[in-house]
Each structure stands twice: as structure tokens, then as C-alpha cells.
Design a protein around this motif. Structure first.
Motif, PDB file in Angstrom:
ATOM      1  N   ALA A  83       2.251   1.780  -3.380  1.00 40.95           N
ATOM      2  CA  ALA A  83       1.193   2.271  -4.273  1.00 40.95           C
ATOM      3  C   ALA A  83       0.957   3.768  -4.041  1.00 40.95           C
ATOM      4  N   GLU A  84       0.954   4.159  -2.735  1.00 37.73           N
ATOM      5  CA  GLU A  84       0.769   5.577  -2.431  1.00 37.73           C
ATOM      6  C   GLU A  84       1.899   6.418  -3.018  1.00 37.73           C
TER       7      GLU A  84
ATOM      8  N   ARG B 267       0.837  -1.206   0.000  1.00 38.15           N
ATOM      9  CA  ARG B 267       0.000   0.000   0.000  1.00 38.15           C
ATOM     10  C   ARG B 267       0.869   1.251   0.000  1.00 38.15           C
TER      11      ARG B 267
ATOM     12  N   GLN C   6       4.635  13.942 -11.676  1.00 42.90           N
ATOM     13  CA  GLN C   6       4.928  13.925 -13.106  1.00 42.90           C
ATOM     14  C   GLN C   6       3.891  14.730 -13.889  1.00 42.90           C
ATOM     15  N   GLU C   7       2.623  14.591 -13.509  1.00 43.09           N
ATOM     16  CA  GLU C   7       1.579  15.366 -14.178  1.00 43.09           C
ATOM     17  C   GLU C   7       1.773  16.860 -13.937  1.00 43.09           C
TER      18      GLU C   7
ATOM     19  N   GLU D 201       3.241   9.882  -9.793  1.00 44.78           N
ATOM     20  CA  GLU D 201       2.432  10.179 -10.974  1.00 44.78           C
ATOM     21  C   GLU D 201       1.875  11.603 -10.918  1.00 44.78           C
ATOM     22  N   GLY D 202       1.446  11.988  -9.692  1.00 47.38           N
ATOM     23  CA  GLY D 202       0.932  13.351  -9.529  1.00 47.38           C
ATOM     24  C   GLY D 202       2.001  14.393  -9.804  1.00 47.38           C
TER      25      GLY D 202
ATOM     26  N   GLU E  33       3.773   5.670  -5.553  1.00 49.28           N
ATOM     27  CA  GLU E  33       3.648   5.678  -7.013  1.00 49.28           C
ATOM     28  C   GLU E  33       2.622   6.720  -7.445  1.00 49.28           C
ATOM     29  N   ARG E  34       1.497   6.817  -6.675  1.00 43.64           N
ATOM     30  CA  ARG E  34       0.493   7.826  -7.022  1.00 43.64           C
ATOM     31  C   ARG E  34       1.055   9.240  -6.856  1.00 43.64           C
ATOM     32  N   VAL E  35       1.870   9.413  -5.774  1.00 40.18           N
ATOM     33  CA  VAL E  35       2.497  10.720  -5.565  1.00 40.18           C
ATOM     34  C   VAL E  35       3.420  11.054  -6.724  1.00 40.18           C
TER      35      VAL E  35
END
Length: 209
Positions: free
Chosen positions: A10-11, A7, A20-21, A17-18, A13-15
Motif C-alpha cells: 500500500a505504501e 501495508r 505519477q501526480e 501515485e505520488g 502504491e501511494r509512492v
């Protein structure tokens, strides 16, 4: 234990991705800003060029505007009198100045028309312009009809025109200014001298032949 780590990964990775965006949006914004600045620079250069063209166009139009001032007042310059051109240019420059400033006509009593002082002033201005144009038309006729040795007759004709204008102006009490009259008289004198020189030159050539 393994589940919590998954988990957490995953958190993270989401950070990522955010982030990177966000970086991508910042990059797009910077690109857009750069394009906007380049467009501003291009527009600025075009504006400078356009102002330069307008300045040049106004400079080219200025002589035409000055000639139009003359023509509206009834002055149409004839062919160049080469031997007196500098003096004539000075005369015409001062004539234009007097016409532009309204000093070619003296007088102009305060007139109230239909209870309005402003309307009265416009009436006097219109009448002044009409009187000046009439005088200049007569001066132009004197110049066109001038012959060698005919200066005195031309001056008398021009003086009669000025006297008639003063008389016909009536209650407006208008007259051609003495300075303007002197300029037009001097113009006649220079033109007459030019014609006299031409006549003498022709006579000399006939004798020589």
C-alpha cells in the motif's frame, strides 16, 4: 507477516501515485512552458514586424516634416521650374538646413524679460521666427509676381524687405543672414531665367506660325 506485506504494498502504491501526480504536473508545466515560448516567439515576430512598419511610416513622413518646416517659415514652393529643378532642389535643401539650425537669421542680442534670461531668449526666438516668416512671405510674393525681365525689380523689393526687418527688429538686432538672402535671390534668378525662356519659346512659335 501477510499484513506487513500488504501495508508495504500500500505504501509503495501511494509512492507510485505520488510519482505519477508529480510527473503529470511536470508534463503540464512543460506544456505550459512550450506554449509560453511559442507565445514569446509570436510576440517577438509581431514586434519585429511592427518596428518595420514604424520605420517605413517614419520614412514616409520625413518629406512631409521637411515640407512642414518650410511652410512654418512661410516658404511655399511653386510649380516645378523644370529646366532648373536640380539647382532649385539644392537651394531648398540648404534653405531648410539654415531654417532648422536657426542660421537663417543672424544676431539676436541677449534680452532679459521680467528678470528672466530664459523668457528673454524665447522672446528673441519668437521674434526671429516672425521676422523670417515675414521675409519669406515677401520672397514668395516676389516669385509669384515675377515676370520675364522683372528680376531687378524683384531683387530690390526683396532687399527692401530684409532692410525693413533689420530696422524693425530694434534692440533684438536681428537680420536675415547674407547666405539665406543669397539663396532666395538665386531662386529668383533661376525662376526669372525660366520665365524668360518660356517667353522666348512663345515668341519663336508665333514667328514660326
Amino acid at each position: 507477516m501477510f499484513g506487513r506485506k500488504n501495508r508495504r504494498v500500500a505504501e509503495l502504491e501511494r509512492v507510485v501515485e505520488g510519482l505519477q501526480e508529480l510527473l503529470a504536473r511536470i508534463g503540464d508545466a512543460r506544456t505550459a512552458q512550450t506554449c509560453a515560448l511559442e507565445e514569446v516567439d509570436r510576440a517577438g515576430a509581431e514586434l519585429v514586424a511592427l518596428r518595420h512598419r514604424i520605420k517605413n511610416a517614419r520614412a514616409e513622413l520625413q518629406p512631409l516634416k521637411e515640407e512642414l518646416t518650410f511652410q512654418r517659415a512661410g516658404v511655399f514652393r511653386a510649380d516645378a521650374v523644370v529646366d532648373h529643378q536640380k539647382q532649385l532642389d539644392l537651394i531648398h535643401d540648404e534653405m531648410k538646413s539654415l531654417i532648422k539650425t536657426g542660421a537663417a537669421i543672424d544676431g539676436g542680442a541677449q534680452v532679459t524679460y521680467n528678470g528672466s534670461d530664459a523668457t528673454g531668449r524665447r522672446l528673441v526666438e519668437d521674434w526671429s521666427a516672425l521676422m523670417l516668416r515675414s521675409y519669406n512671405c515677401e520672397a514668395e510674393n516676389c516669385l509669384r509676381m515675377l515676370r520675364a525681365g522683372g528680376l531687378d525689380a524683384a531683387r530690390r523689393r526683396l532687399d527692401r524687405a530684409a532692410s525693413a526687418i533689420e530696422r524693425l527688429s530694434g534692440t533684438f538686432a536681428l537680420r536675415i543672414s547674407p547666405r539665406y538672402q543669397a539663396l532666395r535671390s538665386y531662386e529668383l534668378e533661376l525662376t526669372a531665367d525660366h520665365l524668360q525662356r518660356k517667353a522666348e519659346s512663345r515668341r519663336t512659335r508665333r514667328i514660326a506660325s
